[in-house]
Design a protein around this motif. Sequence first.
Motif, mmCIF file in Angstrom:
data_model
loop_
_atom_site.group_PDB
_atom_site.id
_atom_site.type_symbol
_atom_site.label_atom_id
_atom_site.label_comp_id
_atom_site.label_asym_id
_atom_site.label_seq_id
_atom_site.Cartn_x
_atom_site.Cartn_y
_atom_site.Cartn_z
ATOM 1 N N TRP A 1 81.296 66.420 25.631
ATOM 2 C CA TRP A 1 82.119 67.579 25.304
ATOM 3 C C TRP A 1 83.168 67.768 26.390
ATOM 4 O O TRP A 1 82.837 67.925 27.558
ATOM 5 C CB TRP A 1 81.254 68.834 25.187
ATOM 6 N N GLY A 2 84.410 67.755 26.004
ATOM 7 C CA GLY A 2 85.495 67.925 26.956
ATOM 8 C C GLY A 2 85.873 69.379 27.117
ATOM 9 O O GLY A 2 85.123 70.290 26.789
ATOM 10 N N GLY A 3 87.049 69.604 27.646
ATOM 11 C CA GLY A 3 87.533 70.961 27.866
ATOM 12 C C GLY A 3 88.020 71.601 26.589
ATOM 13 O O GLY A 3 87.939 71.041 25.479
ATOM 14 N N LEU A 4 88.562 72.780 26.736
ATOM 15 C CA LEU A 4 89.016 73.565 25.600
ATOM 16 C C LEU A 4 90.104 72.855 24.816
ATOM 17 O O LEU A 4 90.092 72.823 23.581
ATOM 18 C CB LEU A 4 89.529 74.919 26.108
ATOM 19 N N GLY A 5 91.054 72.245 25.527
ATOM 20 C CA GLY A 5 92.141 71.547 24.851
ATOM 21 C C GLY A 5 91.657 70.349 24.064
ATOM 22 O O GLY A 5 92.190 70.039 22.990
ATOM 23 N N GLU A 6 90.623 69.661 24.568
ATOM 24 C CA GLU A 6 90.089 68.505 23.851
ATOM 25 C C GLU A 6 89.425 68.923 22.551
ATOM 26 O O GLU A 6 89.556 68.259 21.523
ATOM 27 C CB GLU A 6 89.088 67.758 24.738
ATOM 28 N N VAL A 7 88.709 70.042 22.576
ATOM 29 C CA VAL A 7 88.070 70.539 21.360
ATOM 30 C C VAL A 7 89.127 70.960 20.339
ATOM 31 O O VAL A 7 89.034 70.641 19.153
ATOM 32 C CB VAL A 7 87.141 71.721 21.685
ATOM 33 N N LEU A 8 90.158 71.664 20.812
ATOM 34 C CA LEU A 8 91.222 72.089 19.905
ATOM 35 C C LEU A 8 91.986 70.894 19.343
ATOM 36 O O LEU A 8 92.571 70.975 18.265
ATOM 37 C CB LEU A 8 92.195 73.016 20.642
ATOM 38 N N GLY A 9 91.988 69.787 20.078
ATOM 39 C CA GLY A 9 92.652 68.579 19.600
ATOM 40 C C GLY A 9 91.838 67.791 18.600
ATOM 41 O O GLY A 9 92.293 66.733 18.135
ATOM 42 N N GLY A 10 90.641 68.250 18.249
ATOM 43 C CA GLY A 10 89.840 67.570 17.237
ATOM 44 C C GLY A 10 89.137 66.332 17.747
ATOM 45 O O GLY A 10 88.994 65.343 17.018
ATOM 46 N N ASN A 11 88.674 66.359 19.002
ATOM 47 C CA ASN A 11 87.953 65.220 19.567
ATOM 48 C C ASN A 11 86.457 65.523 19.608
ATOM 49 O O ASN A 11 86.046 66.609 20.015
ATOM 50 C CB ASN A 11 88.451 64.924 20.982
ATOM 51 N N GLU A 12 85.654 64.558 19.197
ATOM 52 C CA GLU A 12 84.192 64.673 19.260
ATOM 53 C C GLU A 12 83.632 63.305 19.623
ATOM 54 O O GLU A 12 83.467 62.433 18.764
ATOM 55 C CB GLU A 12 83.612 65.152 17.935
ATOM 56 N N LEU A 13 83.368 63.089 20.908
ATOM 57 C CA LEU A 13 82.925 61.786 21.386
ATOM 58 C C LEU A 13 81.413 61.669 21.268
ATOM 59 O O LEU A 13 80.670 62.519 21.750
ATOM 60 C CB LEU A 13 83.357 61.587 22.848
ATOM 61 N N ILE A 14 80.974 60.597 20.595
ATOM 62 C CA ILE A 14 79.558 60.345 20.356
ATOM 63 C C ILE A 14 79.213 58.967 20.911
ATOM 64 O O ILE A 14 79.968 58.000 20.731
ATOM 65 C CB ILE A 14 79.230 60.401 18.852
ATOM 66 N N ASP A 15 78.102 58.885 21.595
ATOM 67 C CA ASP A 15 77.653 57.618 22.177
ATOM 68 C C ASP A 15 77.348 56.626 21.060
ATOM 69 O O ASP A 15 76.495 56.875 20.193
ATOM 70 C CB ASP A 15 76.414 57.861 23.037
ATOM 71 N N SER A 16 78.036 55.488 21.080
ATOM 72 C CA SER A 16 77.807 54.467 20.046
ATOM 73 C C SER A 16 76.491 53.744 20.245
ATOM 74 O O SER A 16 76.008 53.061 19.335
ATOM 75 C CB SER A 16 78.946 53.446 20.063
ATOM 76 N N GLN A 17 75.913 53.840 21.456
ATOM 77 C CA GLN A 17 74.658 53.175 21.841
ATOM 78 C C GLN A 17 74.763 51.653 21.790
ATOM 79 O O GLN A 17 73.759 50.947 21.689
ATOM 80 C CB GLN A 17 73.491 53.674 20.971
ATOM 81 N N ILE A 18 76.008 51.160 21.856
ATOM 82 C CA ILE A 18 76.217 49.716 21.988
ATOM 83 C C ILE A 18 76.024 49.351 23.461
ATOM 84 O O ILE A 18 76.629 49.961 24.344
ATOM 85 C CB ILE A 18 77.620 49.312 21.502
ATOM 86 N N GLU A 19 75.217 48.368 23.740
ATOM 87 C CA GLU A 19 74.878 48.024 25.119
ATOM 88 C C GLU A 19 76.029 47.288 25.790
ATOM 89 O O GLU A 19 76.425 46.195 25.365
ATOM 90 C CB GLU A 19 73.617 47.165 25.173
ATOM 91 N N ILE A 20 76.586 47.928 26.824
ATOM 92 C CA ILE A 20 77.654 47.322 27.619
ATOM 93 C C ILE A 20 77.285 47.486 29.083
ATOM 94 O O ILE A 20 76.970 48.587 29.539
ATOM 95 C CB ILE A 20 79.019 47.986 27.337
ATOM 96 N N LYS A 21 77.319 46.385 29.830
ATOM 97 C CA LYS A 21 77.026 46.397 31.265
ATOM 98 C C LYS A 21 78.278 45.971 32.030
ATOM 99 O O LYS A 21 79.019 45.084 31.603
ATOM 100 C CB LYS A 21 75.873 45.436 31.597
#
Length: 589
Positions: A75-95
């Motif tokens: 969850w980002g700041g207020l502006g990120e939410v108003l911009g319609g962003n919702e970041l979800i962990d893809s759970q793809i394994e990257i090292k």
Amino acid sequence: MPSAVRSLPHLLAAVHLLLLLVSFADASESDHKYQAEDPVTLWVNKVGPYNNPQETYNYYSLPFCQPSENPSHKWGGLGEVLGGNELIDSQIEIKFKRNVEKSTICTIELDAAKVELFTDAIESSYWFEFFIDDLPLWGFIGETDKNNENKHLLFTHKNIIVRYNGNQIIHVNLTQESPKLLEVGKTLDMTYSISWMPINVTFARRFDVYLDYPFFEHQIHWFSIFNSFMMVIFLTGLVSMILMRTLRNDYAKYAREDDDLETLERDVNEESGWKLVHGDVFRPPRNLVLLSAVVGIGTQLATLVLLVIVLAIVGMLYIGRGAIATTFIVCYALTSFISGYISGGLYSRNGGKNWIKAMILTASLFPFLCFGIGLILNTVAIFYRSLAAIPFGTMVVVFILWAFISFPLALLGTVVGRNWSGSPNNPCRVKTIPRPIPEKKWYLTPSVVSLMGGLLPFGSIFIEMYFVFTSFWNYKVYYVYGFMLLVFLILIIVTICVTIVGTYFLLNAENYHWQWTSFFSAASTAVYVYLYSIYYYHVKTKMSGFFQTSFYFGYTLMFCLGLGILCGAVGYLGSTLFVRRIYRNIKCD
């Protein structure tokens, strides 16, 4: 995920924002430094039609590989939410620094519903957005078969190239391969691969790859700035020469001896009608409460825009997701003292008695106009189940900002403005009986003066409007805030000059209702900007559908309301100084 469920995390994130006030570009959940084999998260964000930037949906609204239950959210700041962003962990394994050959994410079994969803998305040119270490990656869902337009291909392999410098990620890139035909009953293996490559670019310059230098620093952009600058020099020189020469002649006529009274009256009636209304020119304007409110709000907006532009230049706010919107909202709340101070002083100097009404209107008019437009757009977004829908928790936080920061500061400003404004102290005494306004030619009427007043200010920002609109509606990052600062200063100067000329012509026509005319003369700039937005929509974009159309014209209306109030306040204040100056130098009996 339903909006109600998402609102609590948004509320918590926004409350955290209140504690930090402004989240600058280099602020994040980590220090962006990794050791070998450290996990790196691939965040999925949103999908939507490419031609409709605001029509975005949850990435998993399409039947892609679903993560396990309760994936983590960022969850980002207020502006990120108003911009319609919702970041979800893809759970793809990257090292970190570990290359991954072709590896399977999941297997998708296509049924009729899934084929229909993917087909509709491909026909609408759906794109998606991922993030790795706060760096975006974009790609299309699929493509139409070149040999048969009725067949659609879904990209099944994502090749991610990550470039690093030491222990920091610098660039990310995504290419898609293995397009597979969408057919009911078919099974598709969704795969990915990761390649790590060193690069000799510093962390501070890693965002430069997203900046379109040829577009924003094109020769036409430089030429437009130079052209506007020359317009300012010409216009200010012209206004100074004409008005000062004309006023000097007027003062000379009024200073003649009484034995030349007949010639004086003839000259005044024919050429110099502005002195004839000296007993009415400082009469309190109609709807004083509303005028005080919009002038106060416009002054606050002018200060706010200048402040945000300077912060964007110093802090490179364009790098952070929603940083500009966050800064704008927080700074609006913190600068509310200015609107209250200007409004309270103006209202008191003109003999206003109901200062509480003026204060409430000043504090609530512009926020509630934006809230009304936003509520309509939010209803549309909820109906479409789009990420553009603002969660309830975010609305609560915005209301808290207004109720506990903006409103008290506006109240304080109003009290200070009333107490420090002093007596009216007008150069000329206001007569008891208003002077009748004679009929004049059509081009000297307040409505025509108001409409014509916005042409030159619009001309000074016309080219910059194209770059601003293109950056907002066509996926370009606007970073030339130095240009914007120059254009904004040019707009202020041109608006003041044009409004002063209009006010002089109006007073010379013996019309003393200059207050609202000067405001609308400058505010009409926003009318031309909105008309330009209609042209831009039909000619420069490929937007379609009720959702995107409503958001385009709704957001543009919100922007033009703010621009109109800003320019109107600047024009009114400039005309006020001009009027007080010219009447100070004549003898008022």
